[in-house]
Design an enzyme around this catalytic site. Structure first.
Site, PDB file in Angstrom:
ATOM      1  N   HIS A  91     -23.328 -21.757 -51.606  1.00 53.99           N
ATOM      2  CA  HIS A  91     -22.418 -21.113 -52.602  1.00 53.99           C
ATOM      3  C   HIS A  91     -20.953 -20.784 -52.035  1.00 53.99           C
ATOM      4  O   HIS A  91     -20.740 -19.947 -51.458  1.00 53.99           O
ATOM      5  CB  HIS A  91     -22.885 -20.082 -53.318  1.00 53.99           C
ATOM      6  CG  HIS A  91     -24.043 -20.332 -54.097  1.00 53.99           C
ATOM      7  ND1 HIS A  91     -24.031 -20.732 -55.311  1.00 53.99           N
ATOM      8  CD2 HIS A  91     -25.304 -20.255 -53.767  1.00 53.99           C
ATOM      9  CE1 HIS A  91     -25.041 -20.935 -56.039  1.00 53.99           C
ATOM     10  NE2 HIS A  91     -26.116 -20.727 -54.975  1.00 53.99           N
ATOM     11  N   GLY A 135      -6.043   1.008 -77.291  1.00 52.90           N
ATOM     12  CA  GLY A 135      -5.685   1.667 -75.987  1.00 52.90           C
ATOM     13  C   GLY A 135      -6.173   0.922 -74.726  1.00 52.90           C
ATOM     14  O   GLY A 135      -5.588   1.423 -73.572  1.00 52.90           O
ATOM     15  N   CYS A 143     -25.537 -26.312 -55.098  1.00 53.38           N
ATOM     16  CA  CYS A 143     -26.980 -25.828 -55.070  1.00 53.38           C
ATOM     17  C   CYS A 143     -27.927 -26.825 -56.055  1.00 53.38           C
ATOM     18  O   CYS A 143     -27.967 -27.998 -55.564  1.00 53.38           O
ATOM     19  CB  CYS A 143     -27.117 -24.363 -55.188  1.00 53.38           C
ATOM     20  SG  CYS A 143     -28.633 -23.670 -54.626  1.00 53.38           S
ATOM     21  N   GLU A 172     -18.359 -20.200 -53.828  1.00 51.86           N
ATOM     22  CA  GLU A 172     -17.751 -19.195 -54.336  1.00 51.86           C
ATOM     23  C   GLU A 172     -17.900 -17.592 -54.232  1.00 51.86           C
ATOM     24  O   GLU A 172     -17.108 -16.641 -54.538  1.00 51.86           O
ATOM     25  CB  GLU A 172     -18.012 -19.212 -56.061  1.00 51.86           C
ATOM     26  CG  GLU A 172     -19.522 -19.034 -56.398  1.00 51.86           C
ATOM     27  CD  GLU A 172     -20.504 -19.925 -56.029  1.00 51.86           C
ATOM     28  OE1 GLU A 172     -21.632 -19.744 -56.467  1.00 51.86           O
ATOM     29  OE2 GLU A 172     -20.325 -21.017 -55.239  1.00 51.86           O
TER      30      GLU A 172
END
Length: 510
Positions: A168, A223, A80, A170
């Site tokens: 894009h 935790g 891009c 991804e």
């Protein structure tokens, strides 16, 4: 061991971290750096990806350009804005799009002879998200992909391993995006795909042994996933020289302190559990401001942690469960974040605790931490645990925190969370919790009118917490949980479900 690396230069895109995660899914290590501050190109750096950006190359706002130092040194892929920068700086024409190009599109032309586009299907679906477009390429550039509206959807540079795409790869909407990234990372850059959870564990344990030697290390356990995985890596490296402190601030989920402490002991960790709930409740008495509550909880945690750490002689190191998104945020292209959340478990330590810091997870994303944790054999109820705020239930009780409110919220939370588990919904949402509202409503139980508390159930789907959609839990499940809560928890007569997404709302209410 130094792994082969792909550098991602960040120009401020919201998708930059997603690019990195996709590359790592290919078992190739990568790092994100600001475009104007990145490491030197060592032999380990096999390629560079230039990210997108909210800015325009026409404005010249992002300078200086990194391209003179990169071109012809390693393979480049501009995504891009990165593609537009490559074209613009070589004499091409980049202008504002006549129609802003966002959303799904299909390739109408694919040059499968280009190494970048090998095996990409004609008409493959891609995701566009740009306000500028490349209208004309420099002389030595050639088109390798087009859509119906975008002539230059992808290009290559003759005689050098430099490529650009205006879509894009991804995002999952680009259906063959992973194939394209593999073409670049594996075939063009030549990465051997040897960065795996097992290799990370071996490398990290070896590094920890070398770095820490026989020194003592103290770690605050919460935790949660991050501190637990950090503890197990350190335990493998230094054994009993790791001293873990697990503080019960009285704001954990019902019976969580006992359950998690027992698991830690079964994992062989050298851990001390500290009950400090009364101190936290006393310090929080009368406090209603959310930020003040966070600071009180965070500062008191440090106090308790510090007191316990001083009982250990000759401690040299403080271990923390910092993960990669925390590191990226502190050195982002936009500079350090203006607002740092004040509810991390260890948000800062007193100056007199002169300890060196060790962060075994600082190169991992959250999903990678979980994979490493499973490989280390940590129980699933810790590894698959939903994110839980550092101040715990203290910021899920709106207004003043009291022992009675904690009791009510713990009871409601247990019914909700265990209900999600029983109905096979827990792992289908990213985070769930209950908020106790500072509201009372009229109800009827038997022949009596009641005036009791309202609780809000919250469940969201997300990948990293930056954005989140409310989870569409089945009505039948919500009806059952609501009925169970009202019938079983004294003090609650109304249950509501939060259907707000982030943005504009946030996941937590405080």
């Amino acid at each position: 061991m130094t792994h082969e690396t792909i550098l991602i230069l960040d120009f401020g895109s919201q998708y930059t971290q997603l690019i990195a995660r996709r590359v790592r899914e290919l078992n190739v290590y990568c790092e994100i750096h600001p475009f104007n501050h990145y490491p030197e190109l060592t032999p380990a750096v096999k390629g560079v990806i230039l990210s997108g950006s909210p800015y325009s190359v026409r404005d010249g706002l992002l300078a200086p350009s990194p391209l003179p130092a990169l071109r012809n040194k390693v393979p480049l892929l501009g995504v891009c804005y990165g593609a537009q920068l490559l074209a613009h700086e070589s004499g091409g024409s980049v202008e504002a799009s006549a129609i802003r190009e966002y959303g799904r599109a299909n390739l109408k032309h694919v040059n499968i002879n280009s190494p970048l586009m090998a095996d990409i299907s004609q008409h493959s679906q891609v995701w566009m998200s740009h306000g500028d477009t490349i209208l004309a390429l420099p002389e030595n550039f050639e088109v390798v992909a087009s859509t119906a509206d975008v002539e230059v959807a992808g290009f290559s540079v003759k005689g050098e391993p430099t490529y650009g795409i205006q879509f894009h790869p991804e995002v999952y909407h680009s259906t063959e995006g992973m194939k394209l990234l593999k073409n670049f990372v594996v075939d063009i850059c030549g990465c051997s795909q040897d960065w795996t959870p097992a290799s990370f564990i071996d490398d990290t344990v070896a590094w920890l042994k070398d770095t820490l030697g026989n020194d003592k290390v103290v770690l605050g356990l919460s935790g949660g996933v991050d501190s637990s995985v950090a503890a197990m890596l350190l335990h493998r490296a230094i054994g009993k020289n790791l001293y873990c402190i697990f503080v019960d601030n009285g704001l954990l989920r019902k019976n969580e302190f006992e359950k998690v402490l027992d698991s830690y002991l079964h994992l062989g960790l050298n851990v001390k559990g500290v009950r400090a709930g009364e101190r936290f409740l006393q310090r929080l008495a009368g406090v209603t401001d959310p930020e003040q509550k966070r600071k009180i909880i965070g500062n008191l945690f440090i106090e308790v942690f510090d007191e316990e750490a001083h009982h250990i002689e000759d401690v040299k190191w403080l271990a923390q469960g910092t993960i990669y998104p925390d590191v990226i945020e502190s050195v982002s292209v936009k500079g350090p974040s203006a607002t740092i959340k004040s509810h991390h478990n260890v948000g800062g330590l007193p100056d007199f605790m002169k300890l060196k810091i060790v962060e075994p997870l600082k190169s991992l994303f959250k999903d990678e931490v979980r994979i490493v944790g499973r490989t280390l054999g940590i129980p699933s109820f810790i590894i698959d645990r939903h994110p839980f705020p550092g101040p715990g239930l203290g910021i899920r009780i709106l207004g003043e925190v009291t022992a009675e409110k904690v009791r009510i919220l713990q009871e409601v939370d247990e019914i909700y969370i265990e209900g999600l588990r029983e109905h096979d919904l827990y792992n289908k949402v990213w985070q769930a919790g209950v908020i106790l509202l500072p509201v009372q409503s009229v109800g009827v139980m038997g022949d009596e009118r009641t005036y009791e508390n309202v609780v809000a159930l919250r469940a969201v789907n997300s990948t990293d917490g930056m954005t989140a959609d409310w989870s569409h839990l089945p009505y039948e499940f919500l009806a059952k949980v609501s009925n169970d809560i009202i019938n079983k928890v004294r003090g609650v007569n109304r249950v509501v479900y939060d259907i707000s997404s982030k943005p504009p709302a946030t996941i937590e209410w405080e």
